[in-house]
Design a protein around this motif. Sequence first.
Motif, PDB file in Angstrom:
ATOM      1  N   PRO A 264       0.750  -1.180  -0.002  1.00 30.94           N
ATOM      2  CA  PRO A 264      -0.035   0.049   0.023  1.00 30.94           C
ATOM      3  C   PRO A 264       0.700   1.279   0.080  1.00 30.94           C
ATOM      4  N   SER A 265       1.903   1.254   0.580  1.00 26.09           N
ATOM      5  CA  SER A 265       2.660   2.496   0.719  1.00 26.09           C
ATOM      6  C   SER A 265       3.479   2.871  -0.403  1.00 26.09           C
ATOM      7  N   LYS A 266       3.260   2.143  -1.535  1.00 22.23           N
ATOM      8  CA  LYS A 266       4.051   2.038  -2.751  1.00 22.23           C
ATOM      9  C   LYS A 266       2.894   2.150  -4.001  1.00 22.23           C
ATOM     10  N   GLY A 267       1.714   2.627  -3.582  1.00 24.62           N
ATOM     11  CA  GLY A 267       0.643   2.605  -4.424  1.00 24.62           C
ATOM     12  C   GLY A 267      -0.208   1.354  -4.752  1.00 24.62           C
ATOM     13  N   GLY A 268       0.060   0.314  -3.897  1.00 26.10           N
ATOM     14  CA  GLY A 268      -0.715  -0.930  -4.153  1.00 26.10           C
ATOM     15  C   GLY A 268       0.047  -2.078  -5.144  1.00 26.10           C
ATOM     16  N   ARG A 269      -0.649  -2.368  -5.989  1.00 27.23           N
ATOM     17  CA  ARG A 269      -0.184  -3.374  -7.101  1.00 27.23           C
ATOM     18  C   ARG A 269       0.853  -2.672  -7.937  1.00 27.23           C
ATOM     19  N   HIS A 270       2.363  -3.200  -7.959  1.00 27.00           N
ATOM     20  CA  HIS A 270       3.184  -2.710  -9.153  1.00 27.00           C
ATOM     21  C   HIS A 270       4.219  -3.736  -9.469  1.00 27.00           C
ATOM     22  N   PRO A 271       4.847  -3.507 -10.362  1.00 32.26           N
ATOM     23  CA  PRO A 271       6.143  -4.355 -10.726  1.00 32.26           C
ATOM     24  C   PRO A 271       7.369  -4.101  -9.687  1.00 32.26           C
ATOM     25  N   ALA A 272       7.552  -5.311  -9.269  1.00 38.05           N
ATOM     26  CA  ALA A 272       8.721  -5.203  -8.413  1.00 38.05           C
ATOM     27  C   ALA A 272       9.937  -4.626  -9.018  1.00 38.05           C
ATOM     28  N   ASP A 273      10.196  -5.274 -10.089  1.00 41.19           N
ATOM     29  CA  ASP A 273      11.244  -5.124 -11.201  1.00 41.19           C
ATOM     30  C   ASP A 273      10.817  -4.990 -12.494  1.00 41.19           C
ATOM     31  N   ALA A 274      10.679  -3.976 -12.901  1.00 36.29           N
ATOM     32  CA  ALA A 274      10.252  -3.713 -14.398  1.00 36.29           C
ATOM     33  C   ALA A 274      11.232  -4.010 -15.422  1.00 36.29           C
ATOM     34  N   SER A 275      12.421  -4.422 -15.035  1.00 36.68           N
ATOM     35  CA  SER A 275      13.524  -4.814 -15.958  1.00 36.68           C
ATOM     36  C   SER A 275      13.193  -6.320 -16.713  1.00 36.68           C
ATOM     37  N   LYS A 276      12.382  -7.149 -15.522  1.00 36.13           N
ATOM     38  CA  LYS A 276      12.319  -8.662 -15.822  1.00 36.13           C
ATOM     39  C   LYS A 276      10.786  -8.827 -16.229  1.00 36.13           C
ATOM     40  N   VAL A 277      10.775 -10.034 -17.155  1.00 45.23           N
ATOM     41  CA  VAL A 277       9.587 -10.427 -17.552  1.00 45.23           C
ATOM     42  C   VAL A 277       9.741 -12.155 -17.358  1.00 45.23           C
ATOM     43  N   TYR A 278       8.838 -12.438 -16.119  1.00 42.87           N
ATOM     44  CA  TYR A 278       8.820 -13.793 -15.991  1.00 42.87           C
ATOM     45  C   TYR A 278       7.709 -14.592 -16.413  1.00 42.87           C
ATOM     46  N   ASN A 279       7.698 -15.932 -16.803  1.00 43.89           N
ATOM     47  CA  ASN A 279       6.596 -16.772 -17.016  1.00 43.89           C
ATOM     48  C   ASN A 279       6.107 -17.405 -15.885  1.00 43.89           C
ATOM     49  N   THR A 280       5.100 -16.965 -15.329  1.00 37.11           N
ATOM     50  CA  THR A 280       5.193 -17.308 -13.629  1.00 37.11           C
ATOM     51  C   THR A 280       3.791 -18.088 -13.214  1.00 37.11           C
ATOM     52  N   ALA A 281       3.900 -18.980 -12.866  1.00 37.63           N
ATOM     53  CA  ALA A 281       2.636 -19.911 -12.276  1.00 37.63           C
ATOM     54  C   ALA A 281       2.115 -19.360 -11.109  1.00 37.63           C
TER      55      ALA A 281
END
Length: 330
Positions: A144-161
Amino acid sequence: MLVNLVAVQARMELVDYRDHDAFAAKIGSLMKIVGESVNGSLPTLVSFPELIGMYLSFVPRYWADLKNEKSLETTATRLVMQNIASVPESCRISPEAAARHLLFVECAAETERSYIGTFAGLAREHGWYVAAGSIALPPMEFEPSKGGRHPADASKVYNTAYMFSPKGVCLSRTPKVNMTPGLEERLFDGAPASDVMPVDTGIGRVGTLVCFDGFHETLVERMDAAGVSVLLKPSYNQHAWETTSSYDQANTEGDTWLRTGCPSIIQGRENIRFGVNAMLVGGVFEDLYAEGRSSVAANTGNPEATWEDAVLAIASRPDAEEIVAATVEI
């Protein structure tokens, strides 16, 4: 304890991603069929295929531009050319970097919210564990203090289950470690193996290895050593099932998948008792057409057992939608 293990062999169409409601309706219809196929009063684990959420990242936003497109490669190139002004300078170093940003990063928060909302809601509605296949996103955080939902690392894209409990709580997010050659290598990043961890559930310890990872013995050994009893392998195979294998010229693609994949690689393990391989079929885009036969398999205890000995249930066709389910004792 009797438990239903279910692999959803999903055949998705481009129109299923035209907006978030369409995606939710399609997944909901598949869950309804699962409910008609099993005794839903038993504890149930439903596994969806790899990258079933990938197109949710960009198709709704660009629907008007791509609803008639047949090729993801062509679509991505055109979207980059049309929207290059909105791409940050740091992402203009290559066409792939620009495409990654436009397709998977720019709307990541909205995409993950929709993806989680769909699968978490259905898990609560049915009271089942739901493994939501996978989705292409940056590693995400909600704080919440960082605006709620956000990329933790926008330099990476993972195929995540992602996996959800019967209460709709996200229990785990497992990124793929090993990328297949070609488009996946160009668009996604491989995660460290240390990010692959099992989760304890009311039906035992469950681990996930996304597609290609499930062919790597060291990762299967990691899951077995961690005490996993049910191994999930959501998959997306972009080769014709009955043609010559892309890895073994002496066998067909299907033979190779079954002889070296989930039904076979769990045999003789100390802790892994069952393997669930849910596969995506059909072609949202023609250049990513997929075939496969989803399966639920048991560890016979014999390392030399064949996949025929191990399989409890398997899809009848490699190109059609099907619910593959087995009731097992855990």
